[in-house]
Design a protein around this motif. Structure first.
Motif, PDB file in Angstrom:
ATOM      1  N   GLY A   6      40.092  48.795 -22.693  1.00 48.84           N
ATOM      2  CA  GLY A   6      40.480  48.380 -24.042  1.00 48.84           C
ATOM      3  C   GLY A   6      39.337  47.760 -24.815  1.00 48.84           C
ATOM      4  N   PHE A   7      39.565  46.568 -25.345  1.00 47.95           N
ATOM      5  CA  PHE A   7      38.609  45.840 -26.175  1.00 47.95           C
ATOM      6  C   PHE A   7      37.249  45.687 -25.510  1.00 47.95           C
ATOM      7  N   LEU A   8      37.229  45.498 -24.212  1.00 52.57           N
ATOM      8  CA  LEU A   8      35.978  45.233 -23.503  1.00 52.57           C
ATOM      9  C   LEU A   8      35.009  46.415 -23.515  1.00 52.57           C
ATOM     10  N   ALA A   9      35.471  47.576 -23.939  1.00 51.29           N
ATOM     11  CA  ALA A   9      34.580  48.728 -24.048  1.00 51.29           C
ATOM     12  C   ALA A   9      33.644  48.588 -25.247  1.00 51.29           C
ATOM     13  N   ASP A  10      33.973  47.725 -26.195  1.00 50.56           N
ATOM     14  CA  ASP A  10      33.155  47.522 -27.390  1.00 50.56           C
ATOM     15  C   ASP A  10      32.146  46.404 -27.112  1.00 50.56           C
ATOM     16  N   LEU A  11      30.901  46.773 -26.785  1.00 46.64           N
ATOM     17  CA  LEU A  11      29.883  45.788 -26.400  1.00 46.64           C
ATOM     18  C   LEU A  11      29.589  44.780 -27.506  1.00 46.64           C
ATOM     19  N   ARG A  12      29.566  45.210 -28.739  1.00 43.98           N
ATOM     20  CA  ARG A  12      29.257  44.298 -29.845  1.00 43.98           C
ATOM     21  C   ARG A  12      30.310  43.198 -29.948  1.00 43.98           C
ATOM     22  N   ARG A  13      31.571  43.583 -29.907  1.00 44.68           N
ATOM     23  CA  ARG A  13      32.649  42.597 -30.032  1.00 44.68           C
ATOM     24  C   ARG A  13      32.726  41.709 -28.786  1.00 44.68           C
ATOM     25  N   THR A  14      32.484  42.284 -27.612  1.00 45.57           N
ATOM     26  CA  THR A  14      32.482  41.484 -26.391  1.00 45.57           C
ATOM     27  C   THR A  14      31.334  40.482 -26.423  1.00 45.57           C
ATOM     28  N   ASN A  15      30.184  40.901 -26.890  1.00 45.13           N
ATOM     29  CA  ASN A  15      29.040  39.996 -27.015  1.00 45.13           C
ATOM     30  C   ASN A  15      29.367  38.835 -27.951  1.00 45.13           C
ATOM     31  N   VAL A  16      30.013  39.117 -29.069  1.00 38.75           N
ATOM     32  CA  VAL A  16      30.433  38.054 -29.991  1.00 38.75           C
ATOM     33  C   VAL A  16      31.315  37.056 -29.253  1.00 38.75           C
ATOM     34  N   MET A  17      32.269  37.558 -28.485  1.00 41.02           N
ATOM     35  CA  MET A  17      33.203  36.693 -27.767  1.00 41.02           C
ATOM     36  C   MET A  17      32.479  35.790 -26.763  1.00 41.02           C
ATOM     37  N   LEU A  18      31.470  36.339 -26.091  1.00 37.01           N
ATOM     38  CA  LEU A  18      30.782  35.599 -25.033  1.00 37.01           C
ATOM     39  C   LEU A  18      29.690  34.659 -25.544  1.00 37.01           C
ATOM     40  N   THR A  19      29.393  34.681 -26.815  1.00 37.02           N
ATOM     41  CA  THR A  19      28.291  33.861 -27.340  1.00 37.02           C
ATOM     42  C   THR A  19      28.766  32.811 -28.333  1.00 37.02           C
ATOM     43  N   ARG A  20      30.005  32.394 -28.272  1.00 40.93           N
ATOM     44  CA  ARG A  20      30.549  31.417 -29.219  1.00 40.93           C
ATOM     45  C   ARG A  20      30.505  29.986 -28.708  1.00 40.93           C
ATOM     46  N   CYS A  21      30.139  29.754 -27.450  1.00 40.43           N
ATOM     47  CA  CYS A  21      30.175  28.397 -26.896  1.00 40.43           C
ATOM     48  C   CYS A  21      28.815  27.720 -27.004  1.00 40.43           C
ATOM     49  N   LYS A  22      28.852  26.404 -27.208  1.00 43.55           N
ATOM     50  CA  LYS A  22      27.628  25.598 -27.244  1.00 43.55           C
ATOM     51  C   LYS A  22      27.341  24.964 -25.888  1.00 43.55           C
ATOM     52  N   LYS A  23      28.396  24.562 -25.169  1.00 37.72           N
ATOM     53  CA  LYS A  23      28.212  23.823 -23.915  1.00 37.72           C
ATOM     54  C   LYS A  23      28.792  24.500 -22.693  1.00 37.72           C
ATOM     55  N   GLY A  24      29.915  25.192 -22.837  1.00 38.11           N
ATOM     56  CA  GLY A  24      30.546  25.782 -21.670  1.00 38.11           C
ATOM     57  C   GLY A  24      31.608  26.795 -22.030  1.00 38.11           C
ATOM     58  N   MET A  25      31.954  27.623 -21.045  1.00 38.39           N
ATOM     59  CA  MET A  25      32.911  28.692 -21.265  1.00 38.39           C
ATOM     60  C   MET A  25      33.766  28.862 -20.015  1.00 38.39           C
TER      61      MET A  25
END
Length: 121
Positions: free
Chosen positions: A62-81
């Motif tokens: 599903g959504f995880l096939a879209d690298l650009r959108r997945t990258n956005v999701m994984l780069t939103r944290c400042k301290k932890g995820m």
């Protein structure tokens, strides 16, 4: 846990049904729920100290096939995820996704050296 510890956090999920369910769960447990849970597209351009990512899938990438959108999701944290998903999904359909690669990296490089006690899925 994050809310009890008074940490600044937001929850991101690519799926609107999950977002609604998470908001309902927070509200039903008398936890702060307004302005806490977002789908990925609505959170783009924002960040927070801690990000909780809900990736509950069962079969298809599903959504995880879209690298650009997945990258956005994984780069939103400042301290932890915190990533919430299932080991079964990550070992099968999600194994070749960006999140699957991230999981393998931590398993290979952090757990081996004892720098990360465990990865719970």
């Amino acid at each position: 846990m994050l809310q009890v510890a008074e940490k600044r956090f937001r929850i991101i999920t690519p799926y609107d049904a999950q977002r609604s369910l998470i908001e309902e769960g927070l509200r039903n447990n008398q936890l702060e729920w307004e302005d806490k849970c977002f789908n990925v597209d609505s959170f783009q351009g924002n960040e927070e100290d801690y990000i909780v990512i809900s990736l509950v899938r069962s079969r298809a990438l599903g959504f995880l096939a879209d690298l650009r959108r997945t990258n956005v999701m994984l780069t939103r944290c400042k301290k932890g995820m915190i990533i919430c998903t299932s080991r079964r999904f990550m070992q099968h359909a999600g194994s070749n996704s960006l999140v699957g690669n991230l999981l393998r990296y931590y398993e290979d490089h952090w757990v081996e050296r004892g720098e990360l006690e465990r990865i719970e899925l």
